[in-house]
Design a protein around this motif. Structure first.
Motif, PDB file in Angstrom:
ATOM      1  N   SER A 198      12.550 -35.559 -15.205  1.00 20.52           N
ATOM      2  CA  SER A 198      11.422 -36.484 -15.381  1.00 20.52           C
ATOM      3  C   SER A 198      11.851 -37.934 -15.214  1.00 20.52           C
ATOM      4  O   SER A 198      11.154 -38.711 -14.582  1.00 20.52           O
TER       5      SER A 198
ATOM      6  N   GLY B 100      -0.802 -34.087 -19.464  1.00 22.66           N
ATOM      7  CA  GLY B 100       0.443 -33.320 -19.555  1.00 22.66           C
ATOM      8  C   GLY B 100       1.612 -34.286 -19.421  1.00 22.66           C
ATOM      9  O   GLY B 100       2.621 -33.985 -18.798  1.00 22.66           O
TER      10      GLY B 100
ATOM     11  N   GLY C 209       3.737 -35.378 -21.498  1.00 24.33           N
ATOM     12  CA  GLY C 209       4.967 -35.082 -22.241  1.00 24.33           C
ATOM     13  C   GLY C 209       5.411 -36.242 -23.110  1.00 24.33           C
ATOM     14  O   GLY C 209       4.626 -36.811 -23.874  1.00 24.33           O
TER      15      GLY C 209
ATOM     16  N   ASP D  80      -1.233 -34.952 -24.014  1.00 23.51           N
ATOM     17  CA  ASP D  80      -0.494 -33.678 -23.926  1.00 23.51           C
ATOM     18  C   ASP D  80      -0.824 -32.882 -25.179  1.00 23.51           C
ATOM     19  O   ASP D  80      -1.500 -33.387 -26.092  1.00 23.51           O
ATOM     20  N   SER D  81      -0.334 -31.656 -25.254  1.00 26.65           N
ATOM     21  CA  SER D  81      -0.534 -30.855 -26.468  1.00 26.65           C
ATOM     22  C   SER D  81       0.196 -31.539 -27.625  1.00 26.65           C
ATOM     23  O   SER D  81       1.042 -32.414 -27.408  1.00 26.65           O
TER      24      SER D  81
ATOM     25  N   GLY E 261       3.746 -31.264 -27.204  1.00 24.82           N
ATOM     26  CA  GLY E 261       4.157 -31.996 -25.996  1.00 24.82           C
ATOM     27  C   GLY E 261       4.290 -33.493 -26.230  1.00 24.82           C
ATOM     28  O   GLY E 261       5.163 -34.139 -25.656  1.00 24.82           O
TER      29      GLY E 261
ATOM     30  N   GLY F 199      -4.119 -33.178 -27.247  1.00 25.41           N
ATOM     31  CA  GLY F 199      -5.314 -32.412 -26.886  1.00 25.41           C
ATOM     32  C   GLY F 199      -4.957 -31.255 -25.982  1.00 25.41           C
ATOM     33  O   GLY F 199      -3.776 -30.989 -25.729  1.00 25.41           O
ATOM     34  N   ASP F 200      -5.990 -30.591 -25.486  1.00 17.81           N
ATOM     35  CA  ASP F 200      -5.796 -29.390 -24.666  1.00 17.81           C
ATOM     36  C   ASP F 200      -6.545 -29.595 -23.352  1.00 17.81           C
ATOM     37  O   ASP F 200      -7.780 -29.690 -23.363  1.00 17.81           O
ATOM     38  N   PHE F 201      -5.797 -29.686 -22.255  1.00 18.18           N
ATOM     39  CA  PHE F 201      -6.478 -29.989 -20.992  1.00 18.18           C
ATOM     40  C   PHE F 201      -7.320 -28.828 -20.442  1.00 18.18           C
ATOM     41  O   PHE F 201      -7.947 -28.962 -19.413  1.00 18.18           O
ATOM     42  N   PHE F 202      -7.354 -27.706 -21.173  1.00 18.45           N
ATOM     43  CA  PHE F 202      -8.289 -26.647 -20.784  1.00 18.45           C
ATOM     44  C   PHE F 202      -9.670 -26.895 -21.410  1.00 18.45           C
ATOM     45  O   PHE F 202     -10.653 -26.286 -21.024  1.00 18.45           O
TER      46      PHE F 202
ATOM     47  N   LYS G 181       1.199 -34.693 -13.254  1.00 16.28           N
ATOM     48  CA  LYS G 181       2.434 -34.457 -12.492  1.00 16.28           C
ATOM     49  C   LYS G 181       3.168 -33.206 -12.976  1.00 16.28           C
ATOM     50  O   LYS G 181       3.334 -33.014 -14.188  1.00 16.28           O
ATOM     51  N   SER G 182       3.605 -32.398 -12.032  1.00 16.74           N
ATOM     52  CA  SER G 182       4.420 -31.212 -12.315  1.00 16.74           C
ATOM     53  C   SER G 182       3.770 -30.301 -13.355  1.00 16.74           C
ATOM     54  O   SER G 182       4.455 -29.792 -14.256  1.00 16.74           O
TER      55      SER G 182
ATOM     56  N   ASP H 272       3.181 -24.731 -13.119  1.00 19.39           N
ATOM     57  CA  ASP H 272       3.362 -23.821 -14.267  1.00 19.39           C
ATOM     58  C   ASP H 272       2.276 -22.764 -14.354  1.00 19.39           C
ATOM     59  O   ASP H 272       2.381 -21.832 -15.150  1.00 19.39           O
ATOM     60  N   TRP H 273       1.178 -22.955 -13.598  1.00 22.87           N
ATOM     61  CA  TRP H 273       0.007 -22.117 -13.811  1.00 22.87           C
ATOM     62  C   TRP H 273      -0.422 -21.387 -12.549  1.00 22.87           C
ATOM     63  O   TRP H 273      -0.249 -21.868 -11.439  1.00 22.87           O
TER      64      TRP H 273
HETATM   65  C1  SAM Z   1       6.349 -29.173 -16.629  1.00 21.71           C
HETATM   66  S1  SAM Z   1       5.810 -30.204 -17.891  1.00 21.71           S
HETATM   67  C2  SAM Z   1       5.514 -31.710 -17.010  1.00 21.71           C
HETATM   68  C3  SAM Z   1       5.634 -32.897 -17.910  1.00 21.71           C
HETATM   69  C4  SAM Z   1       5.465 -34.247 -17.198  1.00 21.71           C
HETATM   70  N1  SAM Z   1       4.161 -34.395 -16.578  1.00 21.71           N
HETATM   71  C5  SAM Z   1       6.575 -34.431 -16.179  1.00 21.71           C
HETATM   72  O1  SAM Z   1       6.297 -34.428 -14.980  1.00 21.71           O
HETATM   73  O2  SAM Z   1       7.720 -34.590 -16.603  1.00 21.71           O
HETATM   74  C6  SAM Z   1       4.170 -29.618 -18.251  1.00 21.71           C
HETATM   75  C7  SAM Z   1       3.467 -30.354 -19.383  1.00 21.71           C
HETATM   76  O3  SAM Z   1       2.186 -29.781 -19.609  1.00 21.71           O
HETATM   77  C8  SAM Z   1       1.944 -29.807 -21.011  1.00 21.71           C
HETATM   78  N2  SAM Z   1       0.907 -28.853 -21.384  1.00 21.71           N
HETATM   79  C9  SAM Z   1       0.981 -27.491 -21.356  1.00 21.71           C
HETATM   80  N3  SAM Z   1      -0.174 -26.963 -21.780  1.00 21.71           N
HETATM   81  C10 SAM Z   1      -1.001 -28.006 -22.095  1.00 21.71           C
HETATM   82  C11 SAM Z   1      -2.343 -28.086 -22.560  1.00 21.71           C
HETATM   83  N4  SAM Z   1      -3.044 -26.971 -22.798  1.00 21.71           N
HETATM   84  N5  SAM Z   1      -2.899 -29.308 -22.758  1.00 21.71           N
HETATM   85  C12 SAM Z   1      -2.182 -30.422 -22.501  1.00 21.71           C
HETATM   86  N6  SAM Z   1      -0.883 -30.412 -22.041  1.00 21.71           N
HETATM   87  C13 SAM Z   1      -0.322 -29.218 -21.846  1.00 21.71           C
HETATM   88  C14 SAM Z   1       3.301 -29.427 -21.566  1.00 21.71           C
HETATM   89  O4  SAM Z   1       3.390 -29.738 -22.942  1.00 21.71           O
HETATM   90  C15 SAM Z   1       4.232 -30.242 -20.691  1.00 21.71           C
HETATM   91  O5  SAM Z   1       4.460 -31.522 -21.220  1.00 21.71           O
END
Ligand code: SAM
Length: 353
Positions: A165, A188, A190, A211-212, A215, A237-240, A253-254, A258-259
């Motif tokens: 990062s 997200g 972080g 972020d969560s 996070g 919060g929860d981005f869903f 970013k990034s 993951d999904w």
């Molecule tokens: C791979 S990391 C990327 C972090 C940062 N954007 C970077 O590029 O270094 C994915 C991020 O998504 C966050 N995340 C996962 N589920 C989430 C959710 N439901 N709501 C918000 N953030 C979430 C994780 O906590 C993590 O910080």
């Protein structure tokens, strides 16, 4: 005519071809040798100079004849040189294992030989046969549940992610022309590394790290340390479910790597529903070429790594375009590695028809 047919290669080329394949077959041996070097901190001990295998063995309390053979393997792999018999120095590639190197990959090297990844890759055949995540098949739980129960692995994972990062944050902050004013929401985001790197370069911009709860645990500390508390908020919060509703630019970013497609689409739809119609969305990540090639092997490594571990994936430009279109966005531009190896996809909410 030499008498060779298109299916015969001259003996010398054949030797080189054979060696090229054997080198790739033994890739995991190279990976292990780099991981052990990282574990022992050899690059930090060598620094910009050179050290003998005896000195290194004494400092790492290792078996000198075996350590010397490891060092020779690292020379063969382009990580080190042996300017005199038994004396070793780092190449430019190997220097990136030093903790003080900008964009250090020391923890990255250690992480990829952690059982978490090794076990996942041993299950590659299972994934290819069934489409299921090898990690879950082996452990009976997902990666993030496993990390929550293994604090040491989790710490290594977080350190390796922070290394990545910090490096890509600087690349993106310098490589993309962020506006001078407005509010930038990092979804997200972080620990806030990326957002603070951007805000430092744009004194008129405000920011929200979203972020969560776990996070963002370190985000306030990052923001305070950067002296940006007066123009950067931290929100859990929860981005869903929902994202902050008053941003001008939404950066993500990034995250999509993951999904799977269904979850990625759900995140994009949440963004579309909550962000103002005048806002811009910036998706930052790897954009795979439409056909595979040898020029960007790392992208295909990370894609397959996601396949066996989290079930996520890297995507091509047309896949990103389709997903963004389906979620109600119009893509304005797709960068080409404009944030280091990562690309910036710029999109805006599509006009309602
Ligand atoms: C791979 S990391 C990327 C972090 C940062 N954007 C970077 O590029 O270094 C994915 C991020 O998504 C966050 N995340 C996962 N589920 C989430 C959710 N439901 N709501 C918000 N953030 C979430 C994780 O906590 C993590 O910080």
């Amino acid at each position: 005519m030499s008498g060779t047919t298109p299916h015969q290669v001259p003996p010398t080329d054949k030797l080189a071809l054979r060696a090229a394949l054997i080198e790739r077959i033994g890739g995991y041996m190279t990976a292990h040798s780099i991981a052990v070097a990282a574990e022992l901190g050899l690059a930090d001990l060598i620094g910009t100079g050179s050290r003998t295998s005896g000195e290194l063995a004494a400092e790492t309390r290792t078996h000198e004849p075996s350590l010397r053979r490891l060092l020779r393997l690292l020379v063969a792999g382009g990580i080190m040189t042996e300017p005199q018999p038994g004396r070793f120095a780092l190449t430019e590639i190997g220097s990136q294992l030093r903790v003080d190197s900008p964009g250090s990959l020391r923890n990255f090297a250690r992480m990829f030989c952690d059982p978490l990844f090794l076990t996942s890759w041993q299950g590659l055949r299972h994934t290819v046969s069934t489409g299921e995540r090898a990690f879950d098949h082996a452990y009976g739980a997902g990666v993030y549940d496993y990390l929550a129960q293994h604090p040491e692995t989790s710490a290594l994972f977080n350190e390796a992610m922070s290394e990545e990062s910090r490096y890509s944050a600087e690349q993106l902050a310098a490589g993309y022309d962020f506006p001078q004013a407005g509010t930038l929401v990092d979804l997200g985001g972080g620990d806030g590394t990326l957002l603070t790197a951007i805000l430092r370069r744009r004194p008129g911009l405000r920011g929200i790290v979203f972020d969560s709860a776990s996070g963002v645990a370190e985000a306030s500390a990052t923001v305070n340390k950067a002296g940006l508390a007066d123009r950067c908020e931290v929100q859990a919060g929860d981005f869903f479910t929902s994202v902050p509703g008053h941003g001008d630019i939404y950066l993500i970013k990034s995250v999509f790597q993951d999904w799977g497609d269904e979850e990625s689409l759900a995140i994009l739809r949440t963004c579309r529903a909550h962000m103002p119609a005048s806002a811009t969305l910036l998706v930052v990540g790897t954009v795979l070429p439409e056909t595979a090639g040898t020029s960007t092997p790392v992208m295909f490594l990370t894609d397959a790594n996601m396949m066996v571990t989290t079930g996520g994936r890297e995507r091509t430009e047309s896949e990103f375009r389709a997903m963004l279109g389906e979620a109600g966005f119009t893509v304005q531009s797709v960068g080409d590695g404009d944030a280091g190896p990562l690309s910036v996809i710029q999109a805006v909410p599509a006009l309602a028809s």
